[in-house]
Write a protein that holds these residues in place. Sequence first.
Motif, PDB file in Angstrom:
ATOM      1  N   CYS A  90       0.832  -1.218   0.000  1.00  0.00           N
ATOM      2  CA  CYS A  90       0.000   0.000   0.000  1.00  0.00           C
ATOM      3  C   CYS A  90       0.864   1.264   0.000  1.00  0.00           C
ATOM      4  O   CYS A  90       0.647   2.204   0.777  1.00  0.00           O
ATOM      5  N   ALA A  91       1.877   1.245  -0.885  1.00  0.00           N
ATOM      6  CA  ALA A  91       2.791   2.391  -1.001  1.00  0.00           C
ATOM      7  C   ALA A  91       2.640   2.969  -2.394  1.00  0.00           C
ATOM      8  O   ALA A  91       2.923   2.298  -3.392  1.00  0.00           O
ATOM      9  N   ALA A  92       2.207   4.225  -2.445  1.00  0.00           N
ATOM     10  CA  ALA A  92       1.950   4.855  -3.743  1.00  0.00           C
ATOM     11  C   ALA A  92       3.228   5.073  -4.528  1.00  0.00           C
ATOM     12  O   ALA A  92       3.238   4.938  -5.763  1.00  0.00           O
ATOM     13  N   ASP A  93       4.330   5.422  -3.870  1.00  0.00           N
ATOM     14  CA  ASP A  93       5.570   5.683  -4.604  1.00  0.00           C
ATOM     15  C   ASP A  93       6.147   4.411  -5.215  1.00  0.00           C
ATOM     16  O   ASP A  93       6.605   4.391  -6.360  1.00  0.00           O
ATOM     17  N   ILE A  94       6.113   3.288  -4.436  1.00  0.00           N
ATOM     18  CA  ILE A  94       6.605   2.018  -4.979  1.00  0.00           C
ATOM     19  C   ILE A  94       5.743   1.573  -6.157  1.00  0.00           C
ATOM     20  O   ILE A  94       6.251   1.119  -7.191  1.00  0.00           O
ATOM     21  N   PHE A  95       4.437   1.716  -6.013  1.00  0.00           N
ATOM     22  CA  PHE A  95       3.543   1.356  -7.117  1.00  0.00           C
ATOM     23  C   PHE A  95       3.809   2.223  -8.342  1.00  0.00           C
ATOM     24  O   PHE A  95       3.859   1.720  -9.472  1.00  0.00           O
ATOM     25  N   SER A  96       3.994   3.531  -8.133  1.00  0.00           N
ATOM     26  CA  SER A  96       4.184   4.449  -9.270  1.00  0.00           C
ATOM     27  C   SER A  96       5.447   4.117 -10.045  1.00  0.00           C
ATOM     28  O   SER A  96       5.425   4.038 -11.285  1.00  0.00           O
ATOM     29  N   TRP A  97       6.564   3.915  -9.344  1.00  0.00           N
ATOM     30  CA  TRP A  97       7.812   3.634 -10.036  1.00  0.00           C
ATOM     31  C   TRP A  97       7.749   2.306 -10.799  1.00  0.00           C
ATOM     32  O   TRP A  97       8.184   2.211 -11.946  1.00  0.00           O
TER      33      TRP A  97
END
Length: 303
Positions: free
Chosen positions: A73-80
């Motif tokens: 549930c981490a937006a930055d990890i998902f985005s990259w």
Amino acid sequence: MGDNSSFWDSLIYAHPVCVNWKSEAEGSIYHLASILFVVGYMGGSGFFGLLYVFCLLGLGFLCSSVWAWLDVCAADIFSWNFILFVICFIQFIYVAYQVRSVAFDREFQELYNALFQPLGISLTVFRKIVRCCDEEIVTLEKEHCYAMQGKTPIDKLSLLVSGRIRVTVDGEFLHYIFPLQFLDSPEWDSLRPTEEGIFQVTLTAETDCRYVAWRRKKLYLLFAKHRFISRLFSILVGSDIADKLYALNDRVSLGKGFRYDIRLPNFYHVSVPETPQKQLEAQLQNNSRQISTNVINCNSSTK
């Protein structure tokens, strides 16, 4: 120096040290992504190697995106990870389009598979070679001449794709030219790029033939742009000339039943069964003495 040391200290030691490690493993999606990364980085080179790499890496980044969205549930990890997935997907589409654009006609594809692919030539290099001949295969009907002795100028280099060519000089048969052999490799090798010449042999089609022809000027321009292609044709032409010389070996005779062997110029093979054995032994002894004398003379001259 103090500022630099404080920066590295803050970068390395400012973060809290992990004391309590998680006892449970990450989900299966995370491990699947890791496996895809490991297998993807084992890809090879060339178009199909790139397709392999981008396909598996893209799937790995997609699994990492799903893992980051559902488990971490981490937006930055998902985005990259999702951005990297999109990049791999675009690269995969681009390489697949390039592979599709390199498609050839059936005869050119068979020529590539039989002659160029075993030498490790890529499709992109072969495409440059095919474009140099205008992607055209010429038909030569039976009993028609590709070249006539003393009349046809040497202005191209041709490779036989199918059929059989008969080579004669003054009406005397020399040898045949078979598929995947050059029609005029000796003539090509005997001339410099700025020189002109005329065929000293006659080349006649014994069957309906198909061949690829490269014009001299266009081919030399291609060589100037791509030195690798120049070295490639130099090897192919040299090997073809050697094959033709060995084919001529059975046609060269010195009379009295002896056949001259170009690989062993000081020895002769008997082609007539009636030749006396003693005569053959005497001939071989004389040749052996001549060889020994030549070797001694060469050694004495070098000293």
